[in-house]
Scaffold this motif. Structure first.
Motif, PDB file in Angstrom:
ATOM      1  N   VAL A  20       0.822  -1.221   0.000  1.00 27.33           N
ATOM      2  CA  VAL A  20       0.000   0.000   0.000  1.00 27.33           C
ATOM      3  C   VAL A  20       0.854   1.270   0.000  1.00 27.33           C
ATOM      4  N   HIS A  21       1.690   1.442   1.023  1.00 26.01           N
ATOM      5  CA  HIS A  21       2.441   2.690   1.161  1.00 26.01           C
ATOM      6  C   HIS A  21       3.408   2.939  -0.003  1.00 26.01           C
ATOM      7  N   ALA A  22       4.292   1.981  -0.268  1.00 31.19           N
ATOM      8  CA  ALA A  22       5.338   2.219  -1.271  1.00 31.19           C
ATOM      9  C   ALA A  22       4.761   2.508  -2.659  1.00 31.19           C
ATOM     10  N   PRO A  23       3.878   1.636  -3.199  1.00 33.33           N
ATOM     11  CA  PRO A  23       3.333   1.953  -4.526  1.00 33.33           C
ATOM     12  C   PRO A  23       2.480   3.212  -4.518  1.00 33.33           C
ATOM     13  N   GLY A  24       1.759   3.461  -3.418  1.00 35.05           N
ATOM     14  CA  GLY A  24       0.921   4.657  -3.346  1.00 35.05           C
ATOM     15  C   GLY A  24       1.743   5.929  -3.412  1.00 35.05           C
ATOM     16  N   LEU A  25       2.837   5.962  -2.645  1.00 33.22           N
ATOM     17  CA  LEU A  25       3.703   7.137  -2.636  1.00 33.22           C
ATOM     18  C   LEU A  25       4.432   7.321  -3.961  1.00 33.22           C
ATOM     19  N   ALA A  26       4.840   6.203  -4.558  1.00 31.85           N
ATOM     20  CA  ALA A  26       5.581   6.271  -5.817  1.00 31.85           C
ATOM     21  C   ALA A  26       4.701   6.717  -6.983  1.00 31.85           C
ATOM     22  N   ASP A  27       3.430   6.334  -6.941  1.00 32.50           N
ATOM     23  CA  ASP A  27       2.539   6.581  -8.081  1.00 32.50           C
ATOM     24  C   ASP A  27       1.751   7.884  -7.989  1.00 32.50           C
ATOM     25  N   HIS A  28       1.648   8.466  -6.800  1.00 30.86           N
ATOM     26  CA  HIS A  28       0.820   9.671  -6.639  1.00 30.86           C
ATOM     27  C   HIS A  28       1.507  10.877  -7.289  1.00 30.86           C
ATOM     28  N   PRO A  29       0.753  11.708  -8.020  1.00 26.37           N
ATOM     29  CA  PRO A  29       1.384  12.855  -8.702  1.00 26.37           C
ATOM     30  C   PRO A  29       1.946  13.900  -7.753  1.00 26.37           C
ATOM     31  N   GLY A  30       1.470  13.933  -6.502  1.00 19.20           N
ATOM     32  CA  GLY A  30       1.934  14.953  -5.573  1.00 19.20           C
ATOM     33  C   GLY A  30       3.074  14.519  -4.676  1.00 19.20           C
ATOM     34  N   THR A  31       3.471  13.240  -4.774  1.00 15.35           N
ATOM     35  CA  THR A  31       4.530  12.726  -3.895  1.00 15.35           C
ATOM     36  C   THR A  31       5.541  11.899  -4.684  1.00 15.35           C
ATOM     37  N   THR A  32       6.703  11.765  -4.112  1.00 21.27           N
ATOM     38  CA  THR A  32       7.674  10.810  -4.627  1.00 21.27           C
ATOM     39  C   THR A  32       8.215  10.017  -3.441  1.00 21.27           C
ATOM     40  N   LEU A  33       8.428   8.731  -3.623  1.00 20.12           N
ATOM     41  CA  LEU A  33       9.034   7.908  -2.581  1.00 20.12           C
ATOM     42  C   LEU A  33      10.539   8.126  -2.665  1.00 20.12           C
ATOM     43  N   ALA A  34      11.063   8.907  -1.709  1.00 15.87           N
ATOM     44  CA  ALA A  34      12.463   9.325  -1.784  1.00 15.87           C
ATOM     45  C   ALA A  34      13.403   8.390  -1.038  1.00 15.87           C
ATOM     46  N   ALA A  35      12.915   7.768   0.048  1.00 13.57           N
ATOM     47  CA  ALA A  35      13.788   6.938   0.878  1.00 13.57           C
ATOM     48  C   ALA A  35      12.963   5.921   1.640  1.00 13.57           C
ATOM     49  N   VAL A  36      13.598   4.816   1.987  1.00 14.10           N
ATOM     50  CA  VAL A  36      12.978   3.769   2.801  1.00 14.10           C
ATOM     51  C   VAL A  36      13.909   3.475   3.971  1.00 14.10           C
ATOM     52  N   TRP A  37      13.344   3.438   5.181  1.00 14.70           N
ATOM     53  CA  TRP A  37      14.125   3.109   6.375  1.00 14.70           C
ATOM     54  C   TRP A  37      13.625   1.806   6.978  1.00 14.70           C
ATOM     55  N   ALA A  38      14.560   0.986   7.429  1.00 18.43           N
ATOM     56  CA  ALA A  38      14.234  -0.207   8.208  1.00 18.43           C
ATOM     57  C   ALA A  38      15.404  -0.500   9.124  1.00 18.43           C
ATOM     58  N   ARG A  39      15.162  -1.251  10.189  1.00 20.48           N
ATOM     59  CA  ARG A  39      16.269  -1.614  11.099  1.00 20.48           C
ATOM     60  C   ARG A  39      17.297  -2.468  10.357  1.00 20.48           C
TER      61      ARG A  39
END
Length: 298
Positions: A20-39
């Motif tokens: 949900v989050h990653a594809p949603g952020l990547a595909d939305h015209p107003g946002t770009t998925l710039a970075a991903v954080w995990a432990r």
């Protein structure tokens, strides 16, 4: 990155983050998925690479790359990291519940207010077109005396969320996971929930609650994620002088809801707005209902 796009970092790499989050952020015209954080740096890199983002296990690096953060981690982790993000001036997309307990929710709400950042809570049902239209009709009609929510599922008996430790923990379960959705919609339809009048937790983590609303209405909520119900039962109902009206849940609308949330989120930040019906204060209100229910059920 497009002109004026909001750079958003994603915290977490679990099933909800990846579907949900990653594809949603990547595909939305107003946002770009710039970075991903995990432990785990390798998990962050794997998800980031799939969307042309930067993967990291360092918070400083994450904060340096983004304007906002979206969280898809357990409530206790979210509450800790989101406070740091707010203090760094980052806008927040939060999962529900916003923290593992009411004290954590209060700290997070205070940090958001003190740092004047925008926040939205991912109340999936609330952002769907179907729900918005239903609530508009309910509000126009008025005169509702009571209602109820039923959410009965076997989601924690098997499947991709069954291994989620916080959902299986005694402090999580149905009350913390699906309770916020049910309480949010009953509250929006019938008036602000002012008290939990009764709460009982039975076998199969089956919760039965009686809620009081501003204006005199009462409602009930029946919640479990440990019942072998196929398909899942999700129903919100209200009744009063205009009869009986119900709202169900359409399958597969999480992506649509997330897009609608991002529409609102981008608009808030563009206009400098930090208030919204589903902002962090909503998350705090829902956490207070959860806390009261736990107290009564002990």
């Amino acid at each position: 990155m497009g002109l004026g796009q909001l750079r958003v970092g994603l915290v977490g790499t679990g099933p909800w983050a990846t579907t949900v989050h990653a594809p949603g952020l990547a595909d939305h015209p107003g946002t770009t998925l710039a970075a991903v954080w995990a432990r785990r740096a390798d998990a962050a890199k794997e998800l980031a690479d799939a969307h042309g983002a930067i993967g990291t296990d360092q918070l400083d690096e994450l904060f340096s790359q983004v304007d906002a953060l979206a969280f898809a981690v357990p409530p206790a982790v979210q509450a800790e990291l989101a406070v740091k993000a707010a203090e760094a001036g980052k806008h927040l997309i939060l999962e529900k519940p916003i923290a593992a307990d009411l004290a954590g929710a209060q700290r997070l709400a205070d940090a958001v207010a003190a740092n004047d950042v925008a926040s939205l809570v991912m109340l999936t049902l609330r952002f769907s077109t179907q729900t918005r239209e239903w609530l508009e009709g309910i509000t126009r009609a008025g005169g509702w005396r009571g209602g109820g929510a039923r959410w009965l599922s076997g989601a924690l008996l098997g499947g991709r969320y069954a291994t989620s430790a916080w959902r299986q923990d005694t402090s999580g379960g149905a009350l913390a996971d699906i309770g916020p959705h049910a309480f949010d919609l009953l509250d929006a339809a019938l008036g602000r929930i002012t008290d939990v009048l009764a709460a009982h937790r039975g076998e199969d983590d089956l919760w039965q609650l009686l809620l009081a609303h501003e204006g005199g209405a009462t409602s009930t909520a029946t919640l479990s994620l440990h019942l072998p119900v196929q398909p899942t039962v999700v129903e919100i109902a209200v009744y009063g002088e205009h009869g009986y009206r119900t709202l169900g849940r359409k399958a597969g609308t999480a992506g649509e809801s997330y897009t609608a949330l991002l529409d609102d989120f981008a608009a808030m930040i563009a206009s400098g707005t930090t208030t919204h019906p589903c902002d962090v204060r909503r998350g705090l209100h829902l956490s207070s209902i959860i806390e009261r229910a736990r107290e009564l059920a002990e």
